[in-house]
Design a protein around this motif. Structure first.
Motif, PDB file in Angstrom:
ATOM      1  N   GLY A  78       0.497  -1.269  -0.115  1.00  0.00           N
ATOM      2  CA  GLY A  78       0.092   0.097  -0.109  1.00  0.00           C
ATOM      3  C   GLY A  78       0.889   1.188  -0.137  1.00  0.00           C
ATOM      4  N   MET A  79       0.351   2.404  -0.608  1.00  0.00           N
ATOM      5  CA  MET A  79       0.991   3.394  -0.619  1.00  0.00           C
ATOM      6  C   MET A  79       0.445   4.821  -0.104  1.00  0.00           C
ATOM      7  SD  MET A  79       4.001   2.786  -1.726  1.00  0.00           S
ATOM      8  CE  MET A  79       4.662   4.225  -2.573  1.00  0.00           C
ATOM      9  N   HIS A  80       1.111   5.870   0.342  1.00  0.00           N
ATOM     10  CA  HIS A  80       0.397   6.865   0.734  1.00  0.00           C
ATOM     11  C   HIS A  80       0.957   8.156   0.024  1.00  0.00           C
ATOM     12  CE1 HIS A  80      -1.043   5.497   4.757  1.00  0.00           C
ATOM     13  NE2 HIS A  80       0.019   4.686   4.562  1.00  0.00           N
ATOM     14  N   TRP A  81       0.046   9.246   0.113  1.00  0.00           N
ATOM     15  CA  TRP A  81       0.757  10.697  -0.395  1.00  0.00           C
ATOM     16  C   TRP A  81       0.454  11.389   0.828  1.00  0.00           C
ATOM     17  CZ3 TRP A  81       3.134  12.231  -4.528  1.00  0.00           C
ATOM     18  CH2 TRP A  81       3.174  11.496  -5.797  1.00  0.00           C
ATOM     19  N   VAL A  82       1.433  12.146   1.234  1.00  0.00           N
ATOM     20  CA  VAL A  82       1.528  13.296   2.283  1.00  0.00           C
ATOM     21  C   VAL A  82       1.862  14.449   1.790  1.00  0.00           C
ATOM     22  CG1 VAL A  82       2.352  13.611   4.648  1.00  0.00           C
ATOM     23  CG2 VAL A  82       1.776  10.949   4.127  1.00  0.00           C
ATOM     24  N   ILE A 132      -3.826   4.281  -0.933  1.00  0.00           N
ATOM     25  CA  ILE A 132      -4.097   3.196  -1.790  1.00  0.00           C
ATOM     26  C   ILE A 132      -3.723   1.965  -1.536  1.00  0.00           C
ATOM     27  CG2 ILE A 132      -2.326   3.656  -3.479  1.00  0.00           C
ATOM     28  CD1 ILE A 132      -4.519   3.256  -5.690  1.00  0.00           C
ATOM     29  N   SER A 133      -4.556   0.920  -1.594  1.00  0.00           N
ATOM     30  CA  SER A 133      -4.292  -0.444  -1.188  1.00  0.00           C
ATOM     31  C   SER A 133      -3.142  -1.086  -2.394  1.00  0.00           C
ATOM     32  CB  SER A 133      -5.246  -1.425  -1.225  1.00  0.00           C
ATOM     33  OG  SER A 133      -6.180  -1.443  -2.342  1.00  0.00           O
ATOM     34  N   ILE A 137      -7.610  -1.337  -5.376  1.00  0.00           N
ATOM     35  CA  ILE A 137      -8.974  -1.450  -5.120  1.00  0.00           C
ATOM     36  C   ILE A 137      -9.504  -0.366  -4.073  1.00  0.00           C
ATOM     37  CG2 ILE A 137     -10.739  -2.932  -4.378  1.00  0.00           C
ATOM     38  CD1 ILE A 137      -9.685  -4.985  -5.753  1.00  0.00           C
ATOM     39  N   ASN A 138      -8.916  -0.469  -2.986  1.00  0.00           N
ATOM     40  CA  ASN A 138      -9.239   0.236  -1.948  1.00  0.00           C
ATOM     41  C   ASN A 138      -8.519   1.925  -1.527  1.00  0.00           C
ATOM     42  OD1 ASN A 138     -11.116  -1.585  -0.574  1.00  0.00           O
ATOM     43  ND2 ASN A 138      -9.543  -2.613  -0.163  1.00  0.00           N
ATOM     44  N   LYS A 139      -9.315   2.693  -1.303  1.00  0.00           N
ATOM     45  CA  LYS A 139      -8.808   3.979  -1.384  1.00  0.00           C
ATOM     46  C   LYS A 139      -9.301   4.961  -0.269  1.00  0.00           C
ATOM     47  CE  LYS A 139      -8.327   4.277  -6.272  1.00  0.00           C
ATOM     48  NZ  LYS A 139      -8.596   4.709  -7.689  1.00  0.00           N
ATOM     49  N   ALA A 183      -4.999  27.805  -3.231  1.00  0.00           N
ATOM     50  CA  ALA A 183      -3.618  28.350  -2.704  1.00  0.00           C
ATOM     51  C   ALA A 183      -3.367  27.538  -1.370  1.00  0.00           C
ATOM     52  CB  ALA A 183      -4.040  29.829  -2.225  1.00  0.00           C
ATOM     53  N   GLU A 184      -4.291  26.805  -0.635  1.00  0.00           N
ATOM     54  CA  GLU A 184      -3.885  26.231   0.501  1.00  0.00           C
ATOM     55  C   GLU A 184      -3.400  24.877   0.263  1.00  0.00           C
ATOM     56  OE1 GLU A 184      -7.006  27.555   0.016  1.00  0.00           O
ATOM     57  OE2 GLU A 184      -8.531  26.546   0.645  1.00  0.00           O
ATOM     58  N   ASP A 185      -3.392  24.272  -0.906  1.00  0.00           N
ATOM     59  CA  ASP A 185      -2.887  23.094  -1.469  1.00  0.00           C
ATOM     60  C   ASP A 185      -1.315  23.537  -1.720  1.00  0.00           C
ATOM     61  OD1 ASP A 185      -5.884  22.667  -3.349  1.00  0.00           O
ATOM     62  OD2 ASP A 185      -5.376  21.694  -1.328  1.00  0.00           O
ATOM     63  N   THR A 186      -0.863  24.475  -1.633  1.00  0.00           N
ATOM     64  CA  THR A 186       0.545  24.956  -1.738  1.00  0.00           C
ATOM     65  C   THR A 186       1.531  24.097  -0.734  1.00  0.00           C
ATOM     66  OG1 THR A 186       0.314  26.991  -2.894  1.00  0.00           O
ATOM     67  CG2 THR A 186       2.421  26.607  -1.641  1.00  0.00           C
ATOM     68  N   ALA A 187       2.169  23.295  -1.102  1.00  0.00           N
ATOM     69  CA  ALA A 187       3.054  22.311  -0.172  1.00  0.00           C
ATOM     70  C   ALA A 187       3.956  21.259  -0.935  1.00  0.00           C
ATOM     71  CB  ALA A 187       2.003  21.312   0.366  1.00  0.00           C
ATOM     72  N   VAL A 188       4.955  20.880  -0.180  1.00  0.00           N
ATOM     73  CA  VAL A 188       5.796  19.740  -0.689  1.00  0.00           C
ATOM     74  C   VAL A 188       4.967  18.371  -0.468  1.00  0.00           C
ATOM     75  CG1 VAL A 188       7.857  18.363  -0.394  1.00  0.00           C
ATOM     76  CG2 VAL A 188       7.966  20.803   0.017  1.00  0.00           C
ATOM     77  N   PHE A 189       4.809  17.706  -1.678  1.00  0.00           N
ATOM     78  CA  PHE A 189       4.150  16.662  -1.581  1.00  0.00           C
ATOM     79  C   PHE A 189       4.901  15.328  -1.526  1.00  0.00           C
ATOM     80  CE2 PHE A 189      -0.659  17.617  -2.307  1.00  0.00           C
ATOM     81  CZ  PHE A 189      -0.509  18.795  -2.239  1.00  0.00           C
ATOM     82  N   TYR A 190       4.720  14.355  -0.590  1.00  0.00           N
ATOM     83  CA  TYR A 190       5.841  13.441  -0.641  1.00  0.00           C
ATOM     84  C   TYR A 190       4.713  11.984  -0.893  1.00  0.00           C
ATOM     85  CZ  TYR A 190       8.957  16.186   2.342  1.00  0.00           C
ATOM     86  OH  TYR A 190       9.870  17.115   2.887  1.00  0.00           O
ATOM     87  N   CYS A 191       5.458  10.979  -1.650  1.00  0.00           N
ATOM     88  CA  CYS A 191       4.735   9.735  -1.528  1.00  0.00           C
ATOM     89  C   CYS A 191       5.281   8.799  -0.416  1.00  0.00           C
ATOM     90  CB  CYS A 191       5.028   8.814  -2.766  1.00  0.00           C
ATOM     91  SG  CYS A 191       6.383   8.610  -3.573  1.00  0.00           S
ATOM     92  N   ALA A 192       4.712   7.828   0.201  1.00  0.00           N
ATOM     93  CA  ALA A 192       5.389   7.128   1.265  1.00  0.00           C
ATOM     94  C   ALA A 192       4.994   5.727   1.322  1.00  0.00           C
ATOM     95  CB  ALA A 192       5.169   7.678   2.696  1.00  0.00           C
ATOM     96  N   LYS A 193       5.643   4.825   1.451  1.00  0.00           N
ATOM     97  CA  LYS A 193       5.354   3.317   1.469  1.00  0.00           C
ATOM     98  C   LYS A 193       4.983   2.989   3.016  1.00  0.00           C
ATOM     99  CE  LYS A 193       8.305  -0.794   1.431  1.00  0.00           C
ATOM    100  NZ  LYS A 193       8.301  -0.800   2.954  1.00  0.00           N
ATOM    101  N   ARG A 194       3.865   2.353   2.644  1.00  0.00           N
ATOM    102  CA  ARG A 194       3.211   1.331   4.029  1.00  0.00           C
ATOM    103  C   ARG A 194       4.347   0.501   4.549  1.00  0.00           C
ATOM    104  NH1 ARG A 194      -2.994  -0.253   3.261  1.00  0.00           N
ATOM    105  NH2 ARG A 194      -3.773   1.334   4.406  1.00  0.00           N
ATOM    106  N   GLY A 195       4.253   0.572   5.936  1.00  0.00           N
ATOM    107  CA  GLY A 195       5.416  -0.125   6.729  1.00  0.00           C
ATOM    108  C   GLY A 195       5.602  -1.481   6.351  1.00  0.00           C
ATOM    109  N   SER A 196       6.728  -2.020   6.471  1.00  0.00           N
ATOM    110  CA  SER A 196       7.151  -3.478   6.384  1.00  0.00           C
ATOM    111  C   SER A 196       6.724  -4.191   7.754  1.00  0.00           C
ATOM    112  CB  SER A 196       8.514  -3.825   5.873  1.00  0.00           C
ATOM    113  OG  SER A 196       8.952  -3.119   4.503  1.00  0.00           O
ATOM    114  N   GLY A 197       7.174  -3.559   8.681  1.00  0.00           N
ATOM    115  CA  GLY A 197       7.005  -3.981  10.052  1.00  0.00           C
ATOM    116  C   GLY A 197       5.456  -3.651  10.597  1.00  0.00           C
ATOM    117  N   SER A 198       4.841  -2.826   9.891  1.00  0.00           N
ATOM    118  CA  SER A 198       3.429  -2.218  10.450  1.00  0.00           C
ATOM    119  C   SER A 198       2.681  -1.607   9.161  1.00  0.00           C
ATOM    120  CB  SER A 198       3.560  -1.004  11.665  1.00  0.00           C
ATOM    121  OG  SER A 198       2.472  -0.681  11.771  1.00  0.00           O
ATOM    122  N   TYR A 199       1.691  -2.135   9.113  1.00  0.00           N
ATOM    123  CA  TYR A 199       0.651  -1.740   8.118  1.00  0.00           C
ATOM    124  C   TYR A 199       0.270  -0.339   8.193  1.00  0.00           C
ATOM    125  CZ  TYR A 199      -3.923  -1.784   5.744  1.00  0.00           C
ATOM    126  OH  TYR A 199      -5.158  -1.583   4.993  1.00  0.00           O
TER     127      TYR A 199
END
Lengths: 110, 120
Positions: free
Chosen positions: B33-37, B51-52, B56-58, B88-104
């Motif tokens: 699974g993957m995130h956007w932060v 996203i899963s 399928i799941n979001k 304007a309030e969407d201005t940000a640095v956007f990171y993708c991040a991976k779901r943890g191997s040790g913790s979902y």
């Protein structure tokens, strides 16, 4: 979902211990043992330091430890080193199947 | 080693759209699974979407629901974030991040981020 509450700043001398608190609610920290802590150094992406309240990923120093009581989680750093100076963020899974972060705590090592 | 590389950021006018990409390598992308932060200037991170592994799941933060869409192409090892009706309030640095191997429930690897600036 409101952000988790952290102190804006903490400081400690080299070799000492500090604790950073993270206050949530019954819908997040109070119900789930899914609190994570992240370290962020200037201009860099966050890195995972603690997951599931008190577990350390491989490679993270055992000077870092986490705990939880009720709606409050805590990160303790013992034997402070200059390299620990950074911003620290807590995060929790929530009852809405979302994630929430804290506002961050700046750690200064004196 | 595990690597996430975001791209697609830039300066965009309010109301316009932008699509971010995150190229993954070094792990089984199709099984994770993957995130956007995002992180606005001087602020803490804000979780955006998850996203899963199979797409399928979001789920989305209330602040972006109905405007942003997370998706993935497992054949290309790539995660996407389609952002519409930008503010304007969407201005940000956007990171993708991976779901943890040790913790979902943790994010154990983050990309370097891509900057989105919404301004007229």
């Amino acid at each position: 979902q409101s952000a988790l509450t952290q102190p804006a700043s903490v400081s400690g001398s080299r070799g000492q211990s500090i604790t950073i608190s993270c206050i949530g609610a019954s819908s997040d920290i109070g119900t789930y043992n899914y609190v994570s802590w992240y370290q962020q150094k200037s201009g860099k992406a966050p890195t995972l330091m603690i997951y599931d309240v008190s577990n350390r990923p491989s490679g993270v120093s055992n000077r870092f430890s986490g705990s939880k009581s009720g709606n409050t989680a805590s990160l303790t750093i013992s034997g402070l080193q200059a390299e620990d100076e950074a911003d620290y963020y807590c995060s929790s899974y929530t009852s809405s199947s979302t994630w929430v972060f804290g506002g961050g705590t700046r750690l200064t090592v004196l | 080693q595990v690597q996430l590389v975001e791209s697609g950021g830039g300066v965009v006018q309010p109301g316009r759209s932008l699509r971010l990409s995150c190229a993954a390598s070094g792990f089984t992308f199709s099984g994770t699974g993957m995130h956007w932060v995002r992180q606005a200037p001087g602020k803490g991170p804000e979780w955006v979407a998850v996203i899963s592994h199979d797409g399928i799941n979001k789920n989305y933060a209330d602040s972006v629901k109905g405007r942003f869409t997370i998706s993935r192409d497992n054949s290309k090892n790539t995660l996407y974030l389609q952002m519409n009706s930008l503010r304007a309030e969407d201005t940000a640095v956007f990171y993708c991040a991976k779901r943890g191997s040790g913790s979902y429930y943790a994010m154990d690897v983050w990309g370097q981020g891509t900057t989105v600036t919404v301004s007229s």
